[in-house]
Design a protein around this motif. Structure first.
Motif, PDB file in Angstrom:
ATOM      1  N   PRO A   1      90.789 -33.313 -41.688  1.00 38.23           N
ATOM      2  CA  PRO A   1      90.901 -32.365 -43.053  1.00 38.23           C
ATOM      3  C   PRO A   1      92.381 -32.028 -43.323  1.00 38.23           C
ATOM      4  N   LEU A   2      92.715 -32.120 -44.640  1.00 39.71           N
ATOM      5  CA  LEU A   2      94.121 -31.769 -45.226  1.00 39.71           C
ATOM      6  C   LEU A   2      93.969 -30.169 -44.860  1.00 39.71           C
ATOM      7  N   ARG A   3      95.320 -29.632 -44.630  1.00 37.26           N
ATOM      8  CA  ARG A   3      95.561 -28.289 -44.378  1.00 37.26           C
ATOM      9  C   ARG A   3      96.381 -27.847 -45.710  1.00 37.26           C
ATOM     10  N   ALA A   4      96.088 -26.432 -45.876  1.00 36.73           N
ATOM     11  CA  ALA A   4      96.870 -25.925 -47.118  1.00 36.73           C
ATOM     12  C   ALA A   4      98.083 -24.788 -46.628  1.00 36.73           C
TER      13      ALA A   4
ATOM     14  N   GLY B   1      85.703 -23.883 -55.392  1.00 33.46           N
ATOM     15  CA  GLY B   1      86.878 -23.832 -54.894  1.00 33.46           C
ATOM     16  C   GLY B   1      87.991 -23.228 -55.450  1.00 33.46           C
ATOM     17  N   PHE B   2      87.560 -22.342 -56.606  1.00 28.56           N
ATOM     18  CA  PHE B   2      88.490 -21.557 -57.482  1.00 28.56           C
ATOM     19  C   PHE B   2      88.786 -20.019 -56.761  1.00 28.56           C
TER      20      PHE B   2
ATOM     21  N   ALA C   1      90.380 -28.230 -51.205  1.00 20.61           N
ATOM     22  CA  ALA C   1      89.130 -27.707 -50.703  1.00 20.61           C
ATOM     23  C   ALA C   1      88.079 -28.716 -50.930  1.00 20.61           C
ATOM     24  N   THR C   2      87.994 -29.265 -52.341  1.00 23.29           N
ATOM     25  CA  THR C   2      87.294 -30.237 -52.984  1.00 23.29           C
ATOM     26  C   THR C   2      87.452 -31.493 -51.965  1.00 23.29           C
TER      27      THR C   2
END
Length: 582
Positions: free
Chosen positions: A282-285, A333-334, A271-272
């Motif tokens: 964007p990176l995906r999780a 982001g936590f 997210a950061t």
């Protein structure tokens, strides 16, 4: 004599100065050419005369005296009060926190500190803080990214017991996948499949990166401690190419997002990164469907912290659970300590977390050792039984014991990393020079030159042509003792040093030689903790499992019994991978 002329009378400040000892001033020096007093030439007498003309009322003098007294008392009170306050207020509490939570934690502590409490937050990796603690440089409070880092504390050499504290935030471990990368996964069933099976994957070194460490832990939950052939090949490959940190993997993604291979990372890291690099795809999780482990950011108090500092640290920890603080951590982001309210990533709402049951401390330590052994190059001497019985049939129809052995050796030769050093002996009885064993390849790096090829290719050819050595009896004990002496003599502390013995029978030496008891005594007497050489035994056919187990145990090694070709390949490759670790 008048009262004014009495001896000892104190002359009033405002009286004329009529002291007779004063020399008269020359008139010319006191006046200008126009007959007026020169500038700055007021006489002493005239000065006193002017003062007497401005005499202050008595009540103004009294007020001035009282004001001076009040100011003096106030200054003394301020000094005393400061000293008293300093004694009541503890020194600033030193907090070492994982870098990604250090700034939001410092902001949060600013909201919960009182007039007499101050926190100094320093960003430091968990591995660095653990090392500092073991060296006697511990912070007052430690907030690592995972409570598993307590494992790295040498509890026997540190004052007090460092214990896992209450979590202040969390972030699940997910698979970071480029949204534009070719073949990037959009889903994953489990960490076991992701890490143990084939497929593109990168990892940071679990020794320093917590996300990869927890992903590795999750992949081994419920798995046997001994690693099979396919998994072993996979993990050796991953360990050899592990990045020094997840930051390096993120930098690689920035360089070429389309070439990205997925890697374990925390949800918060992704997210950061996306927020800071909105110019990149964007990176995906990708959340594993069967569950994951999470960073838990425990608030760990130094066991030596006492009195006001301990009270302040405990109070701060309690207040960190306030709504305002939780909001500030969520904004960074936590998730909260219960894994709720995660960040949206790549346009997707945070997935629910299925939290796996984390392995216990002993299992975690075993996994760390397992990884370290796999990524450490080995220095191994393969000791291969070529007695006549190796020509006998194996449990697999149409294949002799030597056929099965060849297959396993060929697999192992191809699997070993280039940096490993491997040599080979064959043994039976009455070999070259009257010995029971014969060196057919010295211990050397697999990628070193040998003739027109490499040492690996030389070993593979020896295995292929091994039929020529078959014959004789099984001089097992003498050979093991000679091999052990040789490896201790040539010990290299940069490697895992071991001997792998492959035999199909029990000790059978017509020339006599060592008994089992004599061999065990020699191994025991020669043990050197600074130069440990493990003996790993693999038996089949008529091998004596009890004797082989005792030999392995004496050196801290392991012993296997195998019957089928699948067993032979599995245990032999497992022995190469585990290097006798368990």
């Amino acid at each position: 004599m008048s009262a004014e002329d009495r001896p000892g009378r104190r002359r009033d400040l405002w009286d004329d100065d009529t002291t007779t000892s004063a020399a008269p001033e020359p008139a010319t020096s006191e006046r200008s050419s126009q007959g007026e007093p020169a500038a700055g030439a007021t006489t002493r007498r005239s000065l006193h005369r002017d003062r007497r003309g401005r005499r202050l009322p008595w009540w103004i003098v009294l007020v001035a005296v009282l004001l001076v007294a009040v100011l003096c008392l106030g200054g003394a009170w301020a000094v005393l009060g400061k000293d008293e306050g300093s004694a009541a207020c503890p020194e600033p509490i030193a907090v070492s926190a994982a870098p990604e939570i250090a700034d939001p934690l410092e902001d949060a502590l600013d909201k919960v500190t009182g007039e007499c409490t101050d926190f100094r937050v320093d960003a430091a990796s968990a591995a660095t803080v653990a090392k500092n603690v073991n060296e006697g440089m511990a912070p007052d409070v430690w907030v690592p990214d995972s409570s598993t880092w307590i494992d790295a504390i040498d509890q026997d050499s540190t004052p007090g017991q460092w214990l896992e504290g209450q979590s202040i935030a969390s972030s699940p471990i997910v698979l970071a996948a480029g949204s534009k990368a070719e073949g990037a996964p959009s889903e994953a069933s489990s960490w076991t499949r992701v890490i143990n099976d084939k497929g593109d994957l990168q990892m940071a070194n679990p020794d320093v990166d917590t996300a990869s460490r927890l992903a590795f832990h999750a992949s081994r939950i419920g798995q046997p401690s001994r690693i099979g052939l396919q998994t072993g090949e996979r993990l050796i490959f991953l360990s050899r190419f592990a990045a020094p940190s997840v930051n390096k993997l993120l930098e690689d993604y920035k360089s070429d997002p389309k070439a990205n291979k997925p890697f374990p990372a925390s949800e918060q890291e992704i997210a950061t990164f996306n927020e800071e690099h909105d110019d990149l795809p964007p990176l995906r999780a990708v959340m594993p469907e069967q569950g994951t482990l999470s960073l838990d950011y425990p608030w760990i108090t130094n066991p030596e912290l006492k009195d006001e500092s301990l009270d302040a640290a405990d109070k701060a920890r309690t207040e960190l659970g306030s709504i305002d603080v939780r909001k500030s951590l969520t904004a960074a982001g936590f998730r909260d300590a219960n894994g709720q309210r995660g960040p949206a990533i790549a346009g997707q709402e945070a997935a629910p977390v299925e939290q796996l049951e984390a392995p216990g401390r002993n299992e975690r330590l075993a996994l760390v050792e397992q990884w370290d052994i796999m990524r450490t190059d080995m220095r191994m001497l393969a000791v291969i039984d070529v007695s006549g019985s190796m020509q006998w049939s194996s449990p697999t129809p149409g294949r002799t014991r030597w056929d099965v052995t060849q297959g396993a050796l060929t697999k192992g030769t191809g699997l070993l990393p280039a940096g490993s050093e491997v040599g080979a002996w064959v043994f039976s009885t009455d070999r070259k020079g009257g010995k029971d064993y014969e060196e057919v390849a010295p211990v050397a790096p697999m990628n070193s030159e040998h003739g027109d090829g490499t040492h690996r290719e030389h070993l593979a050819q020896l295995v292929k042509d091994g039929d020529k050595w078959l014959g004789g009896d099984t001089a097992l004990y003498d050979t093991i003792w000679a091999a052990h002496q040789k490896m201790v003599e040539d010990y290299d502390p940069e490697y895992v040093n071991s001997i792998v013995v492959f035999t199909d029978g029990e000790n059978d030496d017509p020339n006599g030689g060592l008994s089992l008891k004599q061999l065990l005594d020699k191994l025991d007497d020669s043990y050197d903790a600074q130069r440990p050489v493990r003996v790993i035994t693999i038996g089949m056919g008529e091998a004596d499992p009890s004797a082989l187990q005792k030999i392995a145990d004496e050196t801290g090694g392991t012993s296997y019994i195998a019957e089928t070709p699948e067993d032979i390949e599995r245990v032999f490759v497992g022995a190469l991978l585990a290097r006798g670790s368990g």
